[in-house]
Scaffold this motif. Structure first.
Motif, PDB file in Angstrom:
ATOM      1  N   ALA A   5       0.863  -1.183   0.000  1.00 23.67           N
ATOM      2  CA  ALA A   5       0.000   0.000   0.000  1.00 23.67           C
ATOM      3  C   ALA A   5       0.894   1.225   0.000  1.00 23.67           C
ATOM      4  CB  ALA A   5      -0.919   0.015   1.224  1.00 23.67           C
ATOM      5  N   ARG A  12      -7.252  -7.518   2.792  1.00 26.97           N
ATOM      6  CA  ARG A  12      -7.442  -6.498   1.783  1.00 26.97           C
ATOM      7  C   ARG A  12      -8.769  -6.682   1.083  1.00 26.97           C
ATOM      8  NH1 ARG A  12      -3.428  -6.538  -3.087  1.00 26.97           N
ATOM      9  NH2 ARG A  12      -5.110  -5.274  -3.955  1.00 26.97           N
ATOM     10  N   ASP A  65     -10.261  -2.200  -2.775  1.00 25.41           N
ATOM     11  CA  ASP A  65      -9.693  -0.848  -2.767  1.00 25.41           C
ATOM     12  C   ASP A  65      -8.836  -0.532  -1.553  1.00 25.41           C
ATOM     13  OD1 ASP A  65     -11.048  -0.182  -5.164  1.00 25.41           O
ATOM     14  OD2 ASP A  65     -12.877   0.231  -4.024  1.00 25.41           O
ATOM     15  N   ASP A  66      -8.921  -1.319  -0.484  1.00 26.57           N
ATOM     16  CA  ASP A  66      -8.275  -0.935   0.771  1.00 26.57           C
ATOM     17  C   ASP A  66      -7.536  -2.122   1.396  1.00 26.57           C
ATOM     18  OD1 ASP A  66      -9.476   1.746   0.868  1.00 26.57           O
ATOM     19  OD2 ASP A  66     -11.346   0.652   1.170  1.00 26.57           O
ATOM     20  N   VAL A  77      -6.932  -3.520   5.204  1.00 26.89           N
ATOM     21  CA  VAL A  77      -7.635  -3.407   6.482  1.00 26.89           C
ATOM     22  C   VAL A  77      -6.800  -4.095   7.554  1.00 26.89           C
ATOM     23  CG1 VAL A  77      -9.750  -3.846   7.753  1.00 26.89           C
ATOM     24  CG2 VAL A  77      -9.859  -3.411   5.301  1.00 26.89           C
ATOM     25  N   HIS A  97      -3.401  10.023   4.912  1.00 26.73           N
ATOM     26  CA  HIS A  97      -3.473   8.830   4.063  1.00 26.73           C
ATOM     27  C   HIS A  97      -4.856   8.591   3.472  1.00 26.73           C
ATOM     28  CE1 HIS A  97       0.336   8.094   6.150  1.00 26.73           C
ATOM     29  NE2 HIS A  97       0.621   7.224   5.199  1.00 26.73           N
ATOM     30  N   GLY A 100      -7.502   7.533   4.733  1.00 24.80           N
ATOM     31  CA  GLY A 100      -8.075   6.266   5.198  1.00 24.80           C
ATOM     32  C   GLY A 100      -9.087   6.498   6.304  1.00 24.80           C
ATOM     33  N   THR A 109      -8.065   1.336   8.090  1.00 25.22           N
ATOM     34  CA  THR A 109      -8.256   1.127   6.654  1.00 25.22           C
ATOM     35  C   THR A 109      -7.350   2.084   5.894  1.00 25.22           C
ATOM     36  OG1 THR A 109     -10.556   0.499   7.018  1.00 25.22           O
ATOM     37  CG2 THR A 109      -9.928   1.095   4.791  1.00 25.22           C
ATOM     38  N   LEU A 110      -6.532   1.522   4.981  1.00 23.39           N
ATOM     39  CA  LEU A 110      -5.614   2.316   4.172  1.00 23.39           C
ATOM     40  C   LEU A 110      -5.892   2.059   2.697  1.00 23.39           C
ATOM     41  CD1 LEU A 110      -2.309   1.646   6.143  1.00 23.39           C
ATOM     42  CD2 LEU A 110      -3.679   3.724   6.202  1.00 23.39           C
ATOM     43  N   PRO A 111      -6.055   3.119   1.879  1.00 20.86           N
ATOM     44  CA  PRO A 111      -6.310   2.922   0.441  1.00 20.86           C
ATOM     45  C   PRO A 111      -5.111   2.262  -0.236  1.00 20.86           C
ATOM     46  CG  PRO A 111      -6.843   5.164   1.130  1.00 20.86           C
ATOM     47  CD  PRO A 111      -6.094   4.534   2.263  1.00 20.86           C
TER      48      PRO A 111
END
Length: 742
Positions: free
Chosen positions: A613, A652, A655-656, A658, A705, A707, A724-726
């Motif tokens: 990511a 994951r 799109d993200d 987790v 980020h 998120g 949650t990170l894009p």
């Protein structure tokens, strides 16, 4: 002030105007009510349409969910008896499901519920639902078959999976049953149409069998274009009101039709009643005119009533003389009312201005009368204590703020006696958390009555900011010292590792230089090596290398974390970030004082397709380290009850990425969870926490980020933080990366 006409003329004109107003009002009411009645008809039909659409949507949602779950299980290898059990469960899941089928990639029937012995291995490759499902992703609805007189009809919901297609055959006759349950419009109908506009469900089941097309109705065509609403339509030569509503994701519509002649019958009745009312109003007006002319004393009574209203404080009344004889009296009353109105307005403005000034003060302000009861309570007092002014006024300080008077027993008497006093840096719990306040009491004298003003300043944020500044300066100094020590340790550590490596090489018989030196010294290199192996020297050398490498990793982590990041947003493996943060937490001295992080059982659950990511490594490591430290500190409180365990799950979506960090500590109260990401909010004792760890983490994740970070907790069982990170860079991250590269 002069009367413009005689009493008789004014009465005649007034009653005539009154009659006209009555007639006009009746027609206005008729227009308003008739419009409301038409709106009620349209709203009722829309509600019927949405009710059936919602019921059909709910009935379809369960099969859709079951089919998606079946497709996922089939993709995971579901087969054999487990497949038959799953198909049977779905078949009995709801009445609308007629049959469940599983077809392989070549179009052959693999399994079905209820079972189809005669159709085992049947070829469905030419069926529309099979072809469409193989071509598209997700749920696909096929064309519905309407039930005939002798057989039930059905529609097919299908979804593909890597090995074929799973399908549900629905009983469309259930739609007619649903439509029959709802109250149909008088003389109209309720129907469900498929994606081609054909009727597949009807409040009259016989009409559903005919599969009539309603595409000739404009409201249906607009419904397929995504426009809901109610319109006038003509159906079978009958003019009426039609409403449509979509049925979730199926592409179907629900239409409600009601003939206009029946829908607006009440409006026609209302029109007849209105005409009758107009006649009655006209007759009553004529009768009233005769009666009022005979009542010569009525203006005197009106003038008396007006003066009484003024005496009660109603200054908005315009006093009229009625007769010419009362003009001077009416003028005197009008002048008096005007003066009173001016004084009342000035007094009201002064009160409002004073109240606005008090409410605008950023401090808690309350005035206390000579009886010791609260007489004023500003907005800041409401915010600090969560007590509305209407509940505080008229009560004593002991009744309103027992927590403050218990901390300062002399506050109430001091305020009642109007003695100046001041208390600084008191810690008081006002119900919304512990706050640090300064309390001041000022004497107040008004018209011989003694009182006091109580002022409370909330200095919690200022005190915490001072603590944070001191702590930050200390941590910067400690960080610099730690980085310097790490550098100093790195040099001799490298020498130790190199010496251990050279020692192993100098004892190896594979190097010619070693054999030559042993021969010159008269030593049997093989025998010496056997001796050293027997005495475990080589194992001890390897242990030196392993421990040195481990110490090197700790030093590298310390240097990497303390060094300011200039890397921007670059792809990084999520599992590596987690492991690095765990290593930092395991070597945190502050944690070892309460609960050694190494004694915590860490359960890892990382998806195989986790991947990378685009993140700022140091920032995300800081966020994870904060979460791990908070979890360890929380579990230290329950370590005597249960063994501390930390579950870290990384997965994951499309799109993200987790990350879930869950502990088995005491959990978080509901009221604390709502404020846990606010700056300076902490549940720890004063001096133990700054209340900035989670707020900084929230800022890093959400703002830096793009998120999200949320918390879920059950008090007594633990807490879970979901991060949650894009997986794709945002525009802000790309700008930051370009700036870092420049």
């Amino acid at each position: 002030m002069r009367a413009r006409s005689s009493l008789r003329t004014r009465l005649a004109v007034g009653l005539t105007i009154l009659a006209c107003l009555g007639v006009g009002l009746q027609f206005a009411v008729f227009d308003r009510v008739s419009e409301r009645m038409r709106d009620d008809v349209a709203r009722r039909n829309r509600e019927l349409a949405h009710a059936l659409a919602g019921e059909v949507g709910n009935a379809l949602a369960q099969p859709e969910y079951a089919l998606s779950a079946l497709a996922r299980m089939l993709a995971s290898g579901l087969s054999g008896e487990a497949l038959d059990v799953a198909l049977g469960s779905i078949h009995h899941f709801t009445k609308i499901v007629g049959q469940v089928q599983v077809i392989n990639a070549s179009g052959r029937l693999v399994a079905a519920s209820p079972a189809m012995p005669d159709s085992a291995g049947a070829d469905f490759s030419s069926k529309p639902f099979f072809r469409v499902a193989r071509e598209k992703q997700g749920l696909v609805y096929s064309e519905a078959n309407v039930p005939s007189q002798n057989e039930g009809g059905g529609a097919v919901i299908s979804e593909s999976f890597p090995g074929g297609v799973a399908s549900l055959h629905l009983r469309i006759e259930e739609l007619s049953r649903m439509a029959m349950v709802l109250p149909s419009p008088q003389g109209g109908f309720i129907a469900v149409v498929d994606g081609k506009g054909s009727v597949i469900g009807h409040s009259d089941p016989q009409a559903a069998v005919q599969r009539e097309s309603l595409l000739n109705m404009a409201v249906v065509r607009r419904g397929f274009d995504g426009v809901e609403g109610t319109n006038e339509e003509v159906y079978a030569g009958v003019r009426g009101i039609a409403s449509v509503a979509p049925v979730s994701t199926s592409g179907w519509l629900v239409i409600v039709f009601e003939p206009a002649s029946l829908a607006y019958s009440s409006v026609r009745n209302l029109y007849s009643y209105t005409l009758g009312g107009v006649v009655i109003v006209a007759l009553c007006s004529v009768l009233a005119m005769v009666v009022f002319r005979a009542q010569l004393l009525r203006p005197v009574e009106n003038l008396t009533a007006q003066t009484r209203a003024v005496a009660r404080g109603n200054y908005s009344i315009d006093i009229t003389p009625g007769f010419r004889e009362f003009e001077d009296l009416a003028e005197s009353f009008s002048t008096m009312v005007a003066n009173l109105k001016i004084r009342e307005r000035a007094l009201d403005n002064s009160r409002r201005r004073l109240s606005a000034v008090v409410d605008a003060m950023p401090s808690f302000l309350a005035s206390i009368g000579s009886s010791g009861r609260i007489e004023q309570w500003n907005v800041e007092a409401e915010k600090l204590t969560n007590i509305p002014a209407r509940e505080a006024l008229g009560k004593t300080l002991e009744q309103t703020m027992p927590q403050l008077t218990s901390a300062l027993p002399g506050l109430g008497p001091t305020a009642a006696m109007s003695i100046p006093a001041k208390w600084e840096k008191l810690t008081v719990d006002f119900g919304s958390g512990r706050r640090i306040v300064d309390v001041l009491v000022y004497p107040l004298s008004s018209g011989g009555d003694m009182g006091a003003v109580l002022r409370i300043d909330d200095i919690t944020d200022r005190i915490r900011m001072e603590e944070v500044m001191v702590h930050t300066e200390k941590m910067m100094t400690v960080g610099g010292l730690a980085a310097g020590m790490a550098h100093e340790i790195n040099n001799p550590l490298g020498g130790i590792l190199m010496s251990a490596q050279n020692l192993a090489r100098r004892l190896s018989p594979d190097l010619p230089a070693n054999r030559v030196a042993a021969q010159e010294a008269g030593i049997d290199l093989g025998g010496m090596r056997a001796y050293l192996e027997k005495r475990g020297v080589f194992q001890q050398v390897e242990t030196i290398r392993e421990l040195g490498a481990r110490a090197g990793k700790i030093v590298a982590n310390m240097l990497g974390f303390s060094r300011r990041s200039h890397s921007g947003y670059i792809p990084a493996r999520i599992d590596e970030l987690i492991e690095r943060a765990l290593d930092l937490a395991a070597n945190d001295y502050e944690l070892k004082r309460r609960l050694d992080f190494k004694t915590i059982k860490v359960v890892r659950d990382f998806s195989l397709d986790l991947g990378e990511a685009p993140v700022n490594r140091n920032q995300i490591e800081q966020v994870l380290l904060n979460l791990f430290k908070n979890a360890a500190q929380a579990m230290a409180e329950t370590a005597d009850i249960r063994a501390p365990e930390l579950w870290i799950r990384a997965s994951r979506t499309s799109d993200d990425a987790v990350i879930t960090v869950r502990d088995n500590g005491p959990g978080i109260r509901k009221e604390d969870a709502a404020r846990i990401f606010e700056p300076f909010f902490t549940t720890k004792e004063v001096g133990e926490g700054t209340g900035l760890g989670l707020s900084v983490s929230y800022y890093i994740v959400t703002t830096m980020h793009n998120g999200s970070i949320t918390v879920k907790s059950t008090p007594g069982e633990g807490a879970a933080f979901i991060l949650t990170l894009p997986l794709r860079r945002s525009a802000k991250q790309q700008q930051s990366q370009q700036a870092a590269n420049a």
